[in-house]
Design an enzyme around this catalytic site. Sequence first.
Site, PDB file in Angstrom:
ATOM      1  CG  ASN A 152      -3.540  -4.235  13.201  1.00  0.00           C
ATOM      2  OD1 ASN A 152      -2.994  -4.212  12.097  1.00  0.00           O
ATOM      3  ND2 ASN A 152      -3.938  -5.360  13.775  1.00  0.00           N
ATOM      4  CE  LYS A 164     -19.335  24.251 -27.966  1.00  0.00           C
ATOM      5  NZ  LYS A 164     -20.479  23.570 -27.541  1.00  0.00           N
ATOM      6  CD  GLU A 167     -19.328  21.247 -19.578  1.00  0.00           C
ATOM      7  OE1 GLU A 167     -19.667  20.275 -20.257  1.00  0.00           O
ATOM      8  OE2 GLU A 167     -18.682  22.204 -20.049  1.00  0.00           O
ATOM      9  CB  SER A 214      -0.938   0.004   1.216  1.00  0.00           C
ATOM     10  OG  SER A 214      -0.187  -0.055   2.417  1.00  0.00           O
ATOM     11  CE  LYS A 248      -3.651   3.106   4.318  1.00  0.00           C
ATOM     12  NZ  LYS A 248      -4.596   2.351   5.167  1.00  0.00           N
ATOM     13  CG  ASN A 293     -17.260  24.351 -24.675  1.00  0.00           C
ATOM     14  OD1 ASN A 293     -18.311  24.808 -25.106  1.00  0.00           O
ATOM     15  ND2 ASN A 293     -16.424  23.647 -25.411  1.00  0.00           N
ATOM     16  CE1 TYR A 309      -5.851  -2.898   9.061  1.00  0.00           C
ATOM     17  CE2 TYR A 309      -5.004  -5.115   8.780  1.00  0.00           C
ATOM     18  CZ  TYR A 309      -5.138  -3.825   8.321  1.00  0.00           C
ATOM     19  OH  TYR A 309      -4.582  -3.470   7.130  1.00  0.00           O
ATOM     20  CB  THR A 340     -40.635  26.226  -8.867  1.00  0.00           C
ATOM     21  OG1 THR A 340     -41.769  26.685  -9.608  1.00  0.00           O
ATOM     22  CG2 THR A 340     -40.403  27.163  -7.686  1.00  0.00           C
ATOM     23  CG  HIS A 341     -41.941  22.690 -11.420  1.00  0.00           C
ATOM     24  ND1 HIS A 341     -42.233  21.403 -11.029  1.00  0.00           N
ATOM     25  CD2 HIS A 341     -42.579  23.504 -10.527  1.00  0.00           C
ATOM     26  CE1 HIS A 341     -43.034  21.434  -9.973  1.00  0.00           C
ATOM     27  NE2 HIS A 341     -43.256  22.694  -9.640  1.00  0.00           N
ATOM     28  CD  GLN A 376      -2.751  -2.407   2.327  1.00  0.00           C
ATOM     29  OE1 GLN A 376      -1.995  -2.610   3.256  1.00  0.00           O
ATOM     30  NE2 GLN A 376      -2.607  -2.990   1.138  1.00  0.00           N
ATOM     31  CB  SER A 428     -15.059  23.829 -29.564  1.00  0.00           C
ATOM     32  OG  SER A 428     -15.063  22.920 -30.649  1.00  0.00           O
TER      33      SER A 428
END
Length: 458
Positions: free
Chosen positions: A110, A283, A290, A23, A325, A285, A317, A155-156, A322, A277
């Site tokens: 541990n 464009k 996003e 690890s 993390k 963007n 343990y 709303t909506h 492990q 783009s």
Amino acid sequence: MAKMWAGRTAGQTDRIADDFNSSIAVDSKMYKQDITGSMAHAAMLGAQNIILQSEADTLIDGLQGILEDIESGKLAIDMSCEDIHMFVEQELTARLGDIGKKLHTARSRNDQVALDLRMYLREEAGEMVELIEQLLQVLTEQAETHKAVILPGYTHLQRAQPITFGHHLMAYAMMLLRDVDRLKDAIARMNISPIGCCALAGTTYDTDRVFEANKLGFDGIALNSLDGVSDRDFCVELMSGIAILMMHLSRFSEELILWSSWEFHFVELSDAYTTGSSIMPQKKNPDMAELVRGKTGRVYGDLMALLTTLKGLPLAYNKDMQEDKESVFDAVETAKMCLKVFIPMIDTMKVCADNMKKAAQTGFINATDLADYLVKKGLPFRSAYKISGQIVAQCIASGQVLETLPLETYRQYSELFDEDLYHEIDLTTCVEKRISAGGTSVNSVEKQIAFVKGKLEK
Ligand code: ARG
């Protein structure tokens, strides 16, 4: 090389098993916590006469040397080690000989890994709180600047009632304040020391766990050793808080994306936080927003992964743990990156007040105010609602808006209409009259801003 734990077995594992088991690629991030934790452990062993004070001093000096050498780049972390704990102990023993081998008295990996992880995450979570507070700062500044800018509230995703942009931004500020609270809460529960729980059952040595906990800045010690080494609630809690934070950033991102479309054109994000783009020259963007929205899914995944890993584990343990993390580090790092890009993106965002106002002028978002006007003149709300709806329908049919419909037409629907109706349905009036606590009026937004500022000053 034979493993440090060689004995019961020859410690000669298969290469593939070694890679699978290791690890260190993930937990080497915790080298500082591992070393400072070990220094406190050595100090405790010395103070309790479990080892000689001179030996404790040698261990502490040796550990300090390793820390300095890693930080200066003189010592590279050996990625062939099983984990960071093994690396530090191996290096210490290489430097000090037999004394180095005394460090691991009265502890286990541990409790050691649980300690390191708590120390690492409390720092990361603290930095995240600071980042959220920076975001709150720029958000409140934008809200202050644009507290009187009118736009349609939805709303909506249908135009509903006029609101101020300051009010809209402060809604996110309230969410972020709760995020700060949640993280601080998680930090408080995380700040309990597991060191000294040892492998699972505690130890036969006369240790002083409180001494070690105090030295490392913990508020207390885990009161049950089985729980101390098995507990990963602090990771789950932190990730839950982060998942909620990301949910907020993602909703905000979604709005920024909509708002920066040609259709809305309510805001313009700085060139620094947008991209072009490769084929369409026109464009611009909103990639950063996003990506924040996209990475939210990934952070939810991290939380789900750890919850699922933990759900079937017997005490105490298990090596499954492990896996904790990778998930929790990814969640923390992703969220911090998102905040770091979000702060300047909000700070530099340009608000197109005219476009917001234009959108507010169509869509009949003052129809509720028209109904309220009749109510104030004595009509029951349901009847006022119906009349206003009919007037909106007529406007739509004749291509007009409420503001331009002549009084004679209004009067065909109700005698209660008078010249003053135009003032009542004026968008500025609509907003200013939303005086209820927490409402959209400028005065109310100012109160919200003052509240958040007060919280930030504390
Ligand atoms: N690398 C391990 C982890 O991250 C450290 C604890 C190992 N303990 C053990 N008994 N194998 O969980």
